[in-house]
Each structure stands twice: as structure tokens, then as C-alpha cells.
Write a protein that holds these residues in place. Sequence first.
Motif, mmCIF file in Angstrom:
data_model
loop_
_atom_site.group_PDB
_atom_site.id
_atom_site.type_symbol
_atom_site.label_atom_id
_atom_site.label_comp_id
_atom_site.label_asym_id
_atom_site.label_seq_id
_atom_site.Cartn_x
_atom_site.Cartn_y
_atom_site.Cartn_z
ATOM 1 N N UNK A 141 0.855 -1.182 0.000
ATOM 2 C CA UNK A 141 0.000 0.000 0.000
ATOM 3 C C UNK A 141 0.892 1.233 0.000
ATOM 4 N N UNK A 142 0.495 2.238 -0.760
ATOM 5 C CA UNK A 142 1.327 3.439 -0.877
ATOM 6 C C UNK A 142 1.596 4.074 0.489
ATOM 7 N N UNK A 143 0.667 3.898 1.432
ATOM 8 C CA UNK A 143 0.834 4.512 2.758
ATOM 9 C C UNK A 143 2.054 3.946 3.495
ATOM 10 N N UNK A 144 2.604 2.833 3.008
ATOM 11 C CA UNK A 144 3.789 2.256 3.664
ATOM 12 C C UNK A 144 5.052 3.068 3.361
ATOM 13 N N UNK A 145 4.992 3.949 2.379
ATOM 14 C CA UNK A 145 6.120 4.853 2.115
ATOM 15 C C UNK A 145 5.820 6.192 2.786
ATOM 16 N N UNK A 146 6.547 6.542 3.859
ATOM 17 C CA UNK A 146 6.233 7.787 4.567
ATOM 18 C C UNK A 146 6.622 9.037 3.786
ATOM 19 N N UNK A 147 7.373 8.871 2.698
ATOM 20 C CA UNK A 147 7.864 10.040 1.960
ATOM 21 C C UNK A 147 7.151 10.260 0.631
ATOM 22 N N UNK A 148 6.070 9.543 0.404
ATOM 23 C CA UNK A 148 5.338 9.726 -0.858
ATOM 24 C C UNK A 148 4.774 11.148 -0.918
ATOM 25 N N UNK A 149 5.024 11.830 -2.029
ATOM 26 C CA UNK A 149 4.556 13.213 -2.166
ATOM 27 C C UNK A 149 3.042 13.251 -2.385
#
Length: 450
Positions: free
Chosen positions: A38-46
Motif C-alpha cells: 500500500x502506498x501509505x507504507x512509504x512515509x515520503x510519498x509526495x
Amino acid sequence: MALTGLKIQKYLPKTNCKECGSKTCLAFAMKLAAKKADLSECPYASDEAIQLLGAASEPPVKEIELGNEGTLKLGAETVFYRHEKTFVNQTAFAINIDDTRSAAEVQQTLDQINAYVLDRVGQELRIDMVAITQKSDSVEQFSALAQKAWESTGRPLVLKSGHPESLVAAAKSVAGSQSLLVAADSGSVEILKDAAIEHGHALAVTAPDLDELVKLTAELKQAGLNNLVLQFESHSLAEQFQLNSIARKAALKNNYKPLGYPTLFFVQGGDLLESGVTAITETCKYGGICVLPEFDPAQLVTLMTLRLNLYTDPQKPIQVEPGIYPVGDPKPDSPVFVTTNFSLTFFIISGEIENSGISAWLVVPECEGMSVLTSWAAGKFSGESVAKFAKEAGLEQQVTTRDIIIPGYVSQISGDLEEALPGWNVIVGPQESADIESFISNVLRGIVQN
Ligand code: SF4
């Protein structure tokens, strides 16, 4: 169209910081593309990435929330088979009540639904929903029964009627329950869409064929209602199985949103074997909600156990915390049994000891949730490891007995265990749990005092 891993990577920070659990941003992008992250697993996603990738990384089968505060979740599946990845939201079971039943029959069924709890491997399994089917001609009768079922059970409802005005009235009477209205077709879609939105319910959609169904779901989504459930017009178990599979395949393989919703199926009454096979097929093959024609505890125990097995992680067995567990009311000189921390084994062994009428201690070392033979083969259930755990857990301080009973299947560890636990007498118990009771009556009572 589905995004590839390479395309997704372009929107990630490309710092390879590993905080998402993947070694590189590309590896994470590949997982996103495969719907395994899930994209939320990357804390640095813009924000731009979240906006662009959010929709693309949505599960192919939409997650639908039902019940007060959305406690019952359906859909959100990403794979066909449980060995690929753990299934997400299990098939919900509902018990049907017709609105022509007598008050006493209704009350009896509601009481049975409320009281039903299946205790299985430490989990309490309950009935998820109540289905109310209109068979009377009375809007009020249907609506009043819906209200009674909601107030009495607190479970979301499947409200089924061929009369849109009845569904509208019932939807209003159970506003806040986040129930499911069944079903909108091309003639009733407008009125039911408004009722679902106004009172916060999900809407089941039905049509004579898939083309019509797809048209309806696409229109409803466009109109702002995306809390949808598919009800196919099938005429046999084979056809239902096929339609469930087509919808799941279209959603997963082609990311085809108009069929990317959980499904609903009503099992017909009558022949118990036939209804049982139908419900089992629905549970195994992609059923979202399975409505059972009546409360039947024998059928429920089969379905609940099957469902539990399907929706657990095959790579991570259900396990209990390692420890020294009392079975009954054991004293310091009560017998000591050893088993693994695989939940199924633990609960079967403790149940058999309890059934024998004695109290005992059950020593459960860390075996990574594996069964006796598997953990022994993996080197997790050896004489040394059991002794080490017993010492660290303070068994010698907790009990005065110096007899310890090991499972019959691992009789070969008895020598090592005796060596590692000086002063203890190792007794080899039965291989099968079903023989524990007779082992206790015929063998153990002659060796130890209870
Ligand atoms: Fe890349 Fe984000 Fe994962 Fe870090 S957490 S490796 S930035 S995807």
C-alpha cells in the motif's frame, strides 16, 4: 489502466531508504503494481504521488464497510488464491428471516443469532448479519421487522424486497446501521440510489446479464454511490460459481472497476446437503455475503470452520503465546503435559485434558505455531528446547511434580529431555489427542497422583 512498476517508480522519492520494508523504491513500486503493498507504507510519498497512485493502488475489489462504525468489511481482495497472499475480508454469513414469520418465530431466531458463538482456536466466531426478506404485502411489516432486527442484534442487515417503496421505508427505519438494500435493477435504481445515499446504506445491484450489471454499477459510481454489492441472476450453482469467478478475474486481472465489488448470494432452503454445498462453494469461491435460509448450528459450524481456515495466513499459523497454562484448577502436584504453540493443537490438547476430568499444567514452548511433528522436524521441539523453555518459564518453581508428559509422536526426544532436565521423569503420552482421555484413565492415574 494498471500502472507498471517502472511507471510507479517515477513518482516515488527514489532514495531507497528501505523504510517501507522493500530494499529499493523500485522493489516497492513492483509490489504496488502487483497490489501487494500500500502506498501509505512509504512515509515520503509526495502529495502528487498519493493523488496519482492512490487510485491505481486501490484494491481491485472495492472495500465496502457495513454496520455501525463500519465494523463489518467486505471485498478489498487482491488475489485469487490464499497461497499468493492472505485473503483480506472474509465472507459474511447472514441468517434470513421472512417478514411473514410469527412474532415468536422471529424472536426465537433473533435470540439464536445473538446467542451463537463458536469458540474455535481461541477465537469467538459469530453470525455477521441478519437478512430480512419481504414476503408480505405490507411496507410497515417489513420495515418494523428490519427495525426490530437491528435494535435486537446490532448487526447490519440485508434488506431484500421486490418493492422499492418498502426498501425506502426500511432504509429510513434502520438509518445508521449501514445495511445493504437488495436490490436495485434498471427500474428501481434511481429511487434506491437516493435512499442508500440519504440513509447511509450500501446498495446491491442486479441485472439479467453482466452487460446490464456493468452499466448499472458504472452509472451509480458516476452518480456518487460507490458502496455497491453485486447480485448475479444465476440459475444454478455452476452458473453462480462461474459468474463469481468472472467478476473476480475481471477485477484482478484487468482492474475492471465495474465488476470490482463484493458479491451477494441467497442460499435456497430445502435440501440440507444442497444448501450446504452451495454455501461452501460461495465461501470458497469469492462470495462476499452468503445469506443462509435459516439458523442451523450444524451448518454454521462447518461454514465458520471452513471460513476460518481460508482466511488465515497460510504462512503464519494461528498460534498461542508460549507459556505454562493451567487446564482446570491445577495444584503444584498436578500432571504436566507439553505441546506446541500451534493454536489448533493447543486447544485440542487442553480440551481433551479437560474432558478427562483432571486438572493439569500445559507447557507450551515457542514452536513458531507449528504442529508437533512439523516443529520437531524443523528442530523447534527438541529435548533441549523444551527443557530450556521449562527452566526459563520457572516450571520447577511452579510445580512439585517431577513427571512431564510429552506427545507420543516425539518419543525420541525423551532421552534428551531427561538429560536436559535432571531429576525429571519423562512419560511418553499418546500420539493422538483423542487417546488422551484413555491415557489419563488407564496409564497416568497409575503413575502420578492427581
Ligand atoms: Fe523508497 Fe519510500 Fe520505500 Fe524509502 S520508503 S525505499 S523512499 S518507497
